[in-house]
Design a protein around this motif. Structure first.
Motif, short mmCIF file in Angstrom:
data_model
loop_
_atom_site.label_atom_id
_atom_site.label_comp_id
_atom_site.label_asym_id
_atom_site.label_seq_id
_atom_site.Cartn_x
_atom_site.Cartn_y
_atom_site.Cartn_z
N ALA A 235 3.16 9.31 8.02
CA ALA A 235 1.95 9.04 8.80
C ALA A 235 0.67 9.44 8.05
O ALA A 235 -0.25 10.02 8.62
N CYS A 236 0.65 9.07 6.77
CA CYS A 236 -0.53 9.44 5.97
C CYS A 236 -1.73 8.55 6.30
O CYS A 236 -2.88 8.90 6.05
N GLY A 237 -1.43 7.35 6.84
CA GLY A 237 -2.52 6.49 7.30
C GLY A 237 -3.08 5.54 6.26
O GLY A 237 -3.97 4.74 6.57
N GLU A 238 -2.57 5.55 5.04
CA GLU A 238 -3.09 4.63 4.01
C GLU A 238 -2.92 3.17 4.42
O GLU A 238 -3.82 2.35 4.23
N CYS A 239 -1.75 2.85 4.94
CA CYS A 239 -1.50 1.45 5.33
C CYS A 239 -2.40 1.03 6.50
O CYS A 239 -2.75 -0.14 6.63
N VAL A 240 -2.74 2.00 7.32
CA VAL A 240 -3.61 1.70 8.46
C VAL A 240 -4.96 1.20 7.94
O VAL A 240 -5.49 0.19 8.41
N THR B 135 0.83 -1.21 0.00
CA THR B 135 0.00 0.00 0.00
C THR B 135 0.86 1.25 0.00
O THR B 135 0.62 2.20 -0.75
N CYS B 136 1.89 1.22 0.84
CA CYS B 136 2.76 2.41 0.95
C CYS B 136 3.45 2.69 -0.39
O CYS B 136 3.44 3.82 -0.87
N SER B 137 4.04 1.67 -1.00
CA SER B 137 4.76 1.94 -2.25
C SER B 137 3.79 2.32 -3.37
O SER B 137 4.12 3.16 -4.20
S1 SF4 Z 1 1.52 5.80 7.12
FE1 SF4 Z 1 1.87 3.86 6.06
S2 SF4 Z 1 1.40 4.26 3.91
FE2 SF4 Z 1 1.63 6.27 4.90
S3 SF4 Z 1 3.80 6.80 4.60
FE3 SF4 Z 1 3.69 5.77 6.59
S4 SF4 Z 1 4.12 3.64 6.12
FE4 SF4 Z 1 3.62 4.61 4.16
#
Ligand code: SF4
Ligand code: SF4
Lengths: 147, 723
Positions: free
Chosen positions: A112-117, A20-22
């Protein structure tokens, strides 16, 4: 300040967060381009650890060009325009959570954008609002904020 | 003058050259910039594959350009002489620590022959990114000029210098005001300048600037050695200024960014882990050396008479560290995490034109502390900082200044000089006030200070002729070789280091070889052949840094954790893993596939090293007699010097079969001297042989052929001398 936190009790090692992050930041599925890295714990089979920026801010004092600053949420961000790609921050991150992909000249980290969460199927990840880290020497001196 | 009101200054442009800045490819811009300030010519010269292969860059390019610009009869103050700065192919890399050096080359006023001096700061890298592997300035202007390179716009200008400060404290700031269009641009500007002391002495240095974005002022690094600043002022160059906005990780055009990041990351991490438990360069900078040198009896005290002093602890890093500001280590180029640059940010001066003002002082470095401190009997950190400030501000080399002052102080204490002869300066060891006054005289161009500023070699002659001093004694205690003042280590107990100093191409500077520990302390190189091997490998290996735009410090001022466990001491001293890093680094930048082993690095250097030796020959030097060193660097000159370490010397006499019992100190002194002088000659013989030189120290025809530097003029020159 906003920090991505990881709960080892809940992680089953699916690595969906890495994908998700990448995908979010580099539009490709490539663990090398994820700001969170999941690895098995050698001594505890079936258990995992995560390496991800804890927004401690130590890199702010390492950067020679003031390319690293905190935004108003306390998140440390890389200013691509100021960055000279020296990778001092990569080598000096206490927990090795600053990364450089092989085809990119500016390092990246968790913001800490939260997408992976949202993507994590087991709820092992969360964005928490933690107490502010102490000001770095640079911040005391410059009173700089992210552009 | 603020950046905002600079538009009011109308600059008179004397010449302008427009070009399309080439993209830097694999570490090279593939052209050099030629500027003649006599007739205001500006031109580009191509860099071909042969030049890259033979001379690599940095010092190598400087030597080659200068070789083609001067004749054997050219003097330092002839317009034909040049000031050249070049960085080298790795220079400007941001990911590997210590990759921002420039190397200045010129004919030296002190030695009369070719000089090289390396310096940090941003000039060399920014110049390259502006499209130039080197800048070569020839001629002599009839008015003060600034050479300005705008690497974003592709313009080179020779500008009539407007009304600006004449010292290197104020001037670099004014140059930023003049050339930065916004405050953000300040970080992209670097200047080369010097001060009035460079004009009034022969030991002028170049100050190369970099902008400190945290402290918001300009910092300076010095190309100190050999009076290149004096040449600069003689040409009436006020400053060289380069502006390039937009440095990126790949600005140097590396062949493989991925390989480069691997080696860079690894090295940063090693410094992160190792530096705090090794030398703490990040915290202390080079002053950490003072205590070590004092403990091992290697810190020059009272004109190199002694190697330690009870008050030396006043000059330890702990005393200077208290004054460093901000607590953030600085590198002198991006990505240098060894970060030895230190800054004392608020320092109130007690003397001179800035008296009473609060200023900032860069450094001091070990060499400065030892040179203007202990070697002159000064053990007051405030005095050292003040002298450091004014040396930089006036554009004076702290090493030559310290060593020349120490020589004068010994002359004063032995009666060769007196108050009358020094115009009232009481130049006793430890008299910081008198020393500062001599320095201010250099700045003003008056008084005895200007005599000191001629350097030790000329003072020896002058004191003998004018005051009837014994030339032999002056030769013994005057710490110069080839006309250059010694840098600050006591070499008495290490014959290998005596060779390291005496054989150094430019004169006695430790950047070619520092062998004292392995020779005298850990005794790893017992035979002359061992020493000769060390005096082959290390000077060549270290030369390689100056070809590539690298700093030596990240090579062995930090080591991998297992370096000493993994390798026997003699090999560990080479820091094999770091040598390997350099091979990787060079390959990643240049894409050259033929550099695989340490020997390949050594061979690259050997070409340039031998060429420099031959350059000395061209200028009328470069033979055995010019490798002779003062006895003070070999052993005790005076009775009191002998007696201060009598036990050590007596023991050594016993070892060579001379019974010291019932002998006078004078007899013992003479016996020791005979032995040590003979040992030096034997060392020289062994080193010449190892390097492929004849007994006169001239590279043989086979040697230059093997190295591929058998240019027709080189061969003709050698033939003339080899007969
Ligand atoms: S919160 Fe998750 S998706 Fe967002 S930058 Fe951090 S590790 Fe990547
Ligand atoms: S890589 Fe960029 S952000 Fe990191 S320390 Fe270097 S200049 Fe700063």
């Amino acid at each position: 300040m906003k920090v991505l936190v990881f709960n080892p009790q809940l992680c089953d090692g699916c690595r969906i967060c890495e994908e998700t992050c990448s995908q979010t930041w580099f539009k490709e599925t490539n663990a090398e381009k994820s700001a969170i890295r999941i690895s098995p714990l050698e001594d505890q089979p079936g258990r995992y650890q995560a390496t991800v920026c804890n927004q401690c801010g130590e890199c702010i004092d390492i950067c020679p060009t003031l390319a690293l600053t905190r935004d108003r949420h306390g998140i440390v961000r890389v200013n691509k325009k100021r960055c000279t790609g020296c990778l001092s921050c990569v080598g000096f991150c206490p927990i090795l959570a600053m990364y450089i992909p092989p085809d990119y000249v500016v390092p990246f980290k968790c913001v800490a954008c939260g997408e992976c969460v949202k993507a994590c199927p087991t709820g092992a990840l969360a964005i928490e609002d933690l107490p502010k880290a102490p000001l770095t020497e640079t911040e005391k001196r410059m009173k700089v904020v992210a552009l | 003058m603020k950046a905002t009101d600079k538009k009011q200054v109308v600059l008179e442009i004397l010449a302008e050259y427009r070009y399309t800045p080439p993209k830097v490819e694999r570490g090279y811009a593939n052209q050099t910039l030629y500027v003649n300030v006599s007739d205001n010519t500006i031109a580009a010269k191509p860099v071909d594959e042969k030049m890259k292969h033979t001379f690599v860059g940095g010092r190598g390019f400087g030597l080659w350009l200068l070789w083609n610009a001067v004749r054997g009869t050219t003097k330092w103050n002839d317009p034909d002489n040049e000031v050249i700065l070049s960085s080298g192919p790795i220079g400007g890399t941001t990911v590997y620590p210590g990759s921002g050096k420039s190397i200045a080359v010129s004919l030296s006023p002190l030695t009369g022959t070719v000089m090289d001096s390396n310096v940090g700061g941003h000039f060399g890298p920014l110049l390259k990114f502006s499209g130039w592997d080197a800048i070569e300035v020839q001629g002599k202007a009839d008015r003060e000029v600034i050479v300005f390179v705008d690497g974003n716009k592709g313009v080179v200008q020779i500008i009539a210098a407007p009304e600006l400060a004449d010292d290197s404290y104020a001037l670099p700031e004014q140059l930023l005001d003049l050339f930065a269009e916004t405050d953000e641009e300040r970080i992209g500007i670097s200047s080369v300048s010097t001060g009035p002391g460079a004009q009034h002495t022969l030991m002028g240095c170049l100050n190369v600037s970099f902008y400190d974005p945290r402290r918001k002022f300009v910092r300076l690094k010095q190309a100190g050695r050999g009076g290149i600043g004096t040449v600069f002022r003689h040409k009436k160059i006020k400053a060289l200024v380069v502006k390039y906005i937009g440095v990126k990780g790949d600005s140097n055009g590396p062949a493989s960014w991925a390989e480069l990041t691997e080696v860079g990351k690894r090295m940063h991490r090693e410094i992160y882990e190792q530096d705090p438990i090794m030398n703490d360069m990040r915290g202390n900078g080079t002053p950490y050396l003072v205590s070590i040198m004092n403990e091992f009896d290697l810190l020059p005290v009272h004109n190199f008479r002694y190697g330690s002093h009870p008050e030396a602890s006043n000059l330890y890093h702990t005393e200077f560290r208290k004054h460093y500001s901000l607590g953030i280590p600085d590198g002198c180029w991006y990505g240098c995490t060894l970060a030895c640059s230190k800054c004392v940010e608020r320092f109130q001066l007690r003397t001179g034109p800035y008296k009473g003002q609060w200023v900032h002082v860069d450094g001091p470095e070990y060499e400065t502390i030892a040179g203007v401190g202990s070697n002159c009997g000064i053990f007051d950190p405030y005095a050292v900082l003040e002298i450091n400030f004014y040396c930089d501000t006036y554009g004076i080399d702290t090493i030559s200044f310290g060593t020349a002052m120490a020589f004068c102080m010994e002359c004063y204490e032995t009666g060769i000089l007196n108050k009358e002869r020094t115009n009232g300066l009481e130049l006793r060891f430890g008299n910081a006030e008198a020393m500062l006054e001599a320095l201010h005289q250099m700045g003003r161009g008056e008084g005895f200070g200007t005599v000191v500023g001629q350097g030790v070699r000329r003072m020896k002659q002058f004191f003998a002729e004018k005051y009837g001093a014994d030339p032999a004694f002056l030769q013994d205690i005057g710490m110069e070789c080839k006309g250059l003042e010694y840098s600050e280590y006591v070499s008495k107990e290490s014959v290998a280091q005596q060779g390291g100093y005496g054989l150094a191409n430019k004169g006695p500077q430790h950047d070619e070889a520092w062998l004292i520990f392995m020779d005298a302390v850990t005794k790893q190189i017992p035979t002359f052949e061992d020493k000769a091997e060390a005096l082959h490998y290390f000077p060549m290996f270290r030369t390689w840094f100056s070809l590539n735009g690298l700093c030596k410090l990240p090579w062995n001022d930090v080591e991998p954790a297992d370096n000493k466990r993994k390798y026997p001491p003699r090999i560990a001293a080479r820091v094999p893993e770091h040598v390997h890093n350099y091979i990787e680094l060079f390959t990643a930048v240049t894409g050259r596939e033929d550099i695989k082993e340490p020997e390949d690095l050594v061979l690259m250097s050997e070409r340039v090293y031998n060429f420099q030796r031959i350059f000395n020959l061209k200028m009328g030097f470069g033979t055995r007699e010019h490798d002779a060193i003062p006895y003070r660097s070999m052993g005790p000159v005076t009775i009191e010097e002998y007696e201060s370490r009598a036990e050590r010397y007596d023991q050594q006499l016993r070892e060579i079969g001379f019974d010291p019992e019932a002998k006078s100190t004078k007899e013992k002194l003479a016996a020791l001297r005979r032995h040590r002088e003979q040992r030096y000659e034997s060392l020289i013989d062994a080193v010449y042989k190892r390097r492929g030189w004849n007994s006169q120290g001239i590279p043989t025809l086979e040697t230059v052929k093997r190295l591929g530097i058998d240019y027709p003029d080189v061969v003709a020159l050698l033939k003339e001398h080899l007969q």
